[in-house]
Design a protein around this motif. Structure first.
Motif, PDB file in Angstrom:
ATOM      1  N   LEU A 243       0.858  -1.083  -0.103  1.00  0.00           N
ATOM      2  CA  LEU A 243       0.063  -0.111  -0.026  1.00  0.00           C
ATOM      3  C   LEU A 243       0.758   1.259  -0.038  1.00  0.00           C
ATOM      4  O   LEU A 243       0.258   2.291  -0.047  1.00  0.00           O
ATOM      5  CB  LEU A 243      -0.893   0.057   1.298  1.00  0.00           C
ATOM      6  N   LEU A 244       2.098   1.216   0.123  1.00  0.00           N
ATOM      7  CA  LEU A 244       2.993   2.348   0.427  1.00  0.00           C
ATOM      8  C   LEU A 244       2.644   3.307  -0.945  1.00  0.00           C
ATOM      9  O   LEU A 244       2.684   4.633  -0.410  1.00  0.00           O
ATOM     10  CB  LEU A 244       4.624   2.021   0.305  1.00  0.00           C
ATOM     11  N   PRO A 245       2.741   3.171  -2.038  1.00  0.00           N
ATOM     12  CA  PRO A 245       2.539   4.264  -3.068  1.00  0.00           C
ATOM     13  C   PRO A 245       1.099   4.943  -2.914  1.00  0.00           C
ATOM     14  O   PRO A 245       1.163   6.202  -2.864  1.00  0.00           O
ATOM     15  CB  PRO A 245       2.567   3.221  -4.287  1.00  0.00           C
ATOM     16  N   ALA A 246       0.191   4.254  -2.541  1.00  0.00           N
ATOM     17  CA  ALA A 246      -1.180   4.706  -2.091  1.00  0.00           C
ATOM     18  C   ALA A 246      -1.183   5.493  -0.939  1.00  0.00           C
ATOM     19  O   ALA A 246      -1.744   6.693  -0.808  1.00  0.00           O
ATOM     20  CB  ALA A 246      -2.296   3.608  -2.081  1.00  0.00           C
ATOM     21  N   MET A 247      -0.485   4.987   0.112  1.00  0.00           N
ATOM     22  CA  MET A 247      -0.526   5.772   1.282  1.00  0.00           C
ATOM     23  C   MET A 247       0.401   7.056   0.854  1.00  0.00           C
ATOM     24  O   MET A 247       0.146   8.060   1.812  1.00  0.00           O
ATOM     25  CB  MET A 247       0.320   5.133   2.376  1.00  0.00           C
ATOM     26  N   ALA A 248       1.345   7.109   0.094  1.00  0.00           N
ATOM     27  CA  ALA A 248       1.958   8.272  -0.086  1.00  0.00           C
ATOM     28  C   ALA A 248       1.138   9.056  -0.755  1.00  0.00           C
ATOM     29  O   ALA A 248       1.496  10.408  -0.610  1.00  0.00           O
ATOM     30  CB  ALA A 248       3.376   7.807  -1.042  1.00  0.00           C
ATOM     31  N   GLU A 249       0.047   8.953  -1.470  1.00  0.00           N
ATOM     32  CA  GLU A 249      -0.631   9.853  -2.222  1.00  0.00           C
ATOM     33  C   GLU A 249      -1.544  10.755  -1.018  1.00  0.00           C
ATOM     34  O   GLU A 249      -2.052  11.820  -1.266  1.00  0.00           O
ATOM     35  CB  GLU A 249      -1.736   9.209  -2.944  1.00  0.00           C
ATOM     36  N   ALA A 250      -1.626  10.073   0.229  1.00  0.00           N
ATOM     37  CA  ALA A 250      -2.252  11.048   1.234  1.00  0.00           C
ATOM     38  C   ALA A 250      -1.753  12.159   1.546  1.00  0.00           C
ATOM     39  O   ALA A 250      -2.015  13.299   2.453  1.00  0.00           O
ATOM     40  CB  ALA A 250      -2.422  10.067   2.332  1.00  0.00           C
ATOM     41  N   GLY A 251      -0.250  12.345   1.255  1.00  0.00           N
ATOM     42  CA  GLY A 251       0.381  13.694   1.368  1.00  0.00           C
ATOM     43  C   GLY A 251       1.403  13.603   2.625  1.00  0.00           C
ATOM     44  O   GLY A 251       1.753  14.897   2.948  1.00  0.00           O
ATOM     45  N   PRO A 252       1.897  12.524   3.257  1.00  0.00           N
ATOM     46  CA  PRO A 252       2.958  12.777   4.424  1.00  0.00           C
ATOM     47  C   PRO A 252       4.135  13.317   3.887  1.00  0.00           C
ATOM     48  O   PRO A 252       4.387  13.168   2.576  1.00  0.00           O
ATOM     49  CB  PRO A 252       2.912  11.355   4.713  1.00  0.00           C
ATOM     50  N   ASP A 253       4.931  13.699   4.872  1.00  0.00           N
ATOM     51  CA  ASP A 253       6.355  14.196   4.493  1.00  0.00           C
ATOM     52  C   ASP A 253       7.371  12.815   4.708  1.00  0.00           C
ATOM     53  O   ASP A 253       8.197  12.888   4.261  1.00  0.00           O
ATOM     54  CB  ASP A 253       6.763  15.291   5.488  1.00  0.00           C
ATOM     55  N   VAL A 254       6.794  12.049   5.539  1.00  0.00           N
ATOM     56  CA  VAL A 254       7.663  10.803   6.111  1.00  0.00           C
ATOM     57  C   VAL A 254       6.608   9.686   5.897  1.00  0.00           C
ATOM     58  O   VAL A 254       5.458   9.809   6.393  1.00  0.00           O
ATOM     59  CB  VAL A 254       8.399  10.820   7.227  1.00  0.00           C
ATOM     60  N   LEU A 255       7.194   8.631   5.327  1.00  0.00           N
ATOM     61  CA  LEU A 255       6.153   7.246   5.508  1.00  0.00           C
ATOM     62  C   LEU A 255       6.960   6.351   6.199  1.00  0.00           C
ATOM     63  O   LEU A 255       8.041   5.660   6.063  1.00  0.00           O
ATOM     64  CB  LEU A 255       6.200   6.869   4.055  1.00  0.00           C
ATOM     65  N   GLY A 256       6.259   5.842   7.237  1.00  0.00           N
ATOM     66  CA  GLY A 256       6.616   4.665   8.203  1.00  0.00           C
ATOM     67  C   GLY A 256       6.547   3.204   7.474  1.00  0.00           C
ATOM     68  O   GLY A 256       5.693   2.982   6.983  1.00  0.00           O
ATOM     69  N   VAL A 257       7.388   2.767   7.830  1.00  0.00           N
ATOM     70  CA  VAL A 257       7.463   1.092   7.182  1.00  0.00           C
ATOM     71  C   VAL A 257       7.738   0.152   8.392  1.00  0.00           C
ATOM     72  O   VAL A 257       8.629   0.194   9.157  1.00  0.00           O
ATOM     73  CB  VAL A 257       8.919   0.952   6.170  1.00  0.00           C
ATOM     74  N   ASP A 258       6.813  -1.079   8.167  1.00  0.00           N
ATOM     75  CA  ASP A 258       7.035  -2.180   9.414  1.00  0.00           C
ATOM     76  C   ASP A 258       8.240  -3.003   8.885  1.00  0.00           C
ATOM     77  O   ASP A 258       8.991  -2.798   8.021  1.00  0.00           O
ATOM     78  CB  ASP A 258       5.773  -2.759   9.433  1.00  0.00           C
ATOM     79  N   TRP A 259       8.585  -4.020   9.586  1.00  0.00           N
ATOM     80  CA  TRP A 259       9.793  -4.710   9.381  1.00  0.00           C
ATOM     81  C   TRP A 259       9.500  -5.914   8.375  1.00  0.00           C
ATOM     82  O   TRP A 259      10.449  -6.554   8.048  1.00  0.00           O
ATOM     83  CB  TRP A 259      10.113  -5.552  10.713  1.00  0.00           C
ATOM     84  N   ARG A 260       8.556  -5.860   7.542  1.00  0.00           N
ATOM     85  CA  ARG A 260       8.136  -7.176   6.654  1.00  0.00           C
ATOM     86  C   ARG A 260       9.047  -6.653   5.286  1.00  0.00           C
ATOM     87  O   ARG A 260       9.168  -7.373   4.456  1.00  0.00           O
ATOM     88  CB  ARG A 260       6.882  -7.031   6.549  1.00  0.00           C
ATOM     89  N   ILE A 261       9.124  -5.311   4.961  1.00  0.00           N
ATOM     90  CA  ILE A 261       9.791  -5.096   3.841  1.00  0.00           C
ATOM     91  C   ILE A 261      11.064  -4.292   4.066  1.00  0.00           C
ATOM     92  O   ILE A 261      11.067  -3.450   4.917  1.00  0.00           O
ATOM     93  CB  ILE A 261       8.699  -4.208   2.988  1.00  0.00           C
ATOM     94  N   PRO A 262      12.164  -4.610   3.375  1.00  0.00           N
ATOM     95  CA  PRO A 262      13.362  -3.875   3.736  1.00  0.00           C
ATOM     96  C   PRO A 262      13.378  -2.397   3.146  1.00  0.00           C
ATOM     97  O   PRO A 262      12.492  -1.913   2.371  1.00  0.00           O
ATOM     98  CB  PRO A 262      14.519  -4.396   2.497  1.00  0.00           C
ATOM     99  N   LEU A 263      13.908  -1.418   3.912  1.00  0.00           N
ATOM    100  CA  LEU A 263      13.876  -0.090   3.655  1.00  0.00           C
ATOM    101  C   LEU A 263      14.173   0.345   2.063  1.00  0.00           C
ATOM    102  O   LEU A 263      13.538   1.096   1.492  1.00  0.00           O
ATOM    103  CB  LEU A 263      14.810   0.683   4.372  1.00  0.00           C
ATOM    104  N   SER A 264      15.102  -0.565   1.548  1.00  0.00           N
ATOM    105  CA  SER A 264      15.634  -0.163   0.282  1.00  0.00           C
ATOM    106  C   SER A 264      14.480  -0.371  -0.980  1.00  0.00           C
ATOM    107  O   SER A 264      14.257   0.224  -1.646  1.00  0.00           O
ATOM    108  CB  SER A 264      16.858  -1.086  -0.218  1.00  0.00           C
ATOM    109  N   ALA A 265      13.711  -1.595  -0.364  1.00  0.00           N
ATOM    110  CA  ALA A 265      12.550  -1.953  -1.226  1.00  0.00           C
ATOM    111  C   ALA A 265      11.422  -1.061  -1.174  1.00  0.00           C
ATOM    112  O   ALA A 265      10.691  -0.814  -2.144  1.00  0.00           O
ATOM    113  CB  ALA A 265      11.911  -3.503  -0.853  1.00  0.00           C
ATOM    114  N   ALA A 266      11.156  -0.560   0.019  1.00  0.00           N
ATOM    115  CA  ALA A 266      10.264   0.578   0.100  1.00  0.00           C
ATOM    116  C   ALA A 266      10.621   1.627  -0.507  1.00  0.00           C
ATOM    117  O   ALA A 266       9.644   2.571  -1.195  1.00  0.00           O
ATOM    118  CB  ALA A 266       9.819   0.680   1.768  1.00  0.00           C
ATOM    119  N   ALA A 267      11.598   1.965  -0.547  1.00  0.00           N
ATOM    120  CA  ALA A 267      12.239   3.229  -1.102  1.00  0.00           C
ATOM    121  C   ALA A 267      11.996   3.359  -2.822  1.00  0.00           C
ATOM    122  O   ALA A 267      11.720   4.062  -3.375  1.00  0.00           O
ATOM    123  CB  ALA A 267      13.685   3.624  -1.068  1.00  0.00           C
TER     124      ALA A 267
END
Length: 230
Positions: A135-159
């Protein structure tokens, strides 16, 4: 009912006491996101399936929309009160949004989350969910300055999924109960994974378990500061 700021004066008092003690250390305010709040109201607590919540969402979308809009207004007011009292940043927790498909999130949740985040523009805004890698791309559309990521996905993949957006995360809270060498190794791994990001706030991938040893948390903070200062 809509939130009367006077009803949360206890939060105002707590924030003022904390900021007076913290000095230059920033305090983060928080609020539950509309979907997560709605799920608690409908289910009566956490749920494995969120069946009742999804049944209302799909079966009575008009009622669902009115409920989420009301909850968005309450969350937005609560955050505004906290910022007015001295919170230096805010975080919106959509803890159970990971139960949704991308299509359902965009249709039934994104407008309300956007309403909350757009109501607070004077401080940095963090948006976080559990199990929300898809859901990260959709959550980013809500307009946050920072997106929190849980432990299931590497930060590099989230980026890769939300390029250009600073990230927060993402140590598995269960690791805090392992021997210190294990904890240290995981903290260093996450910091290495965050290298090259446009911004990174080290954090757990969800909340702190109540049984966690505070001294362990202190050692983690010291280690993050030590590594980040190099």
């Amino acid at each position: 009912p809509e939130l009367d700021p006077a009803a949360v004066d206890f939060a105002v008092q707590a924030i003022r006491l904390l900021t007076a003690e913290l000095g230059a250390t920033p305090l983060i305010g928080f609020a539950g996101a509309p979907f997560t709040l709605a799920s608690y109201l409908i289910e009566g607590g956490p749920s494995r399936t969120y069946a009742r919540t999804k049944a209302m969402m799909h079966g009575d979308p008009d009622l669902w929309g009115r409920l989420l809009d009301r909850l968005a207004g309450i969350a937005a007011t609560f955050l505004q009160v906290q910022v007015g009292a001295g919170a230096a940043a805010v975080q919106v927790f959509d803890s159970w949004a990971g139960a949704l498909s991308v299509a359902d999130y965009r249709r039934f949740v994104l407008p309300a989350s956007t309403k909350v985040l757009s109501a607070v523009t004077s401080v940095p805004r963090i948006h976080f969910g559990v199990g929300t890698g898809e859901l990260l791309p959709a959550m980013a559309e809500a307009g946050p300055d920072v997106l929190g990521v849980d432990w299931r996905i590497p930060l590099s993949a989230a980026a890769e999924r939300v390029p250009g957006l600073p990230l927060q995360g993402n140590l598995d809270p269960a690791i805090l109960f392992a021997p210190w060498p294990v904890i240290e190794s995981e903290v260093r791994r996450i910091l290495a994974d965050a290298e090259g990001l446009p911004g990174h706030i080290f954090n757990l991938g969800h909340g702190v378990p109540p049984e966690t040893d505070p001294d362990v948390l202190g050692r983690v903070v010291d280690l993050v500061h030590e590594v980040s200062a190099r």
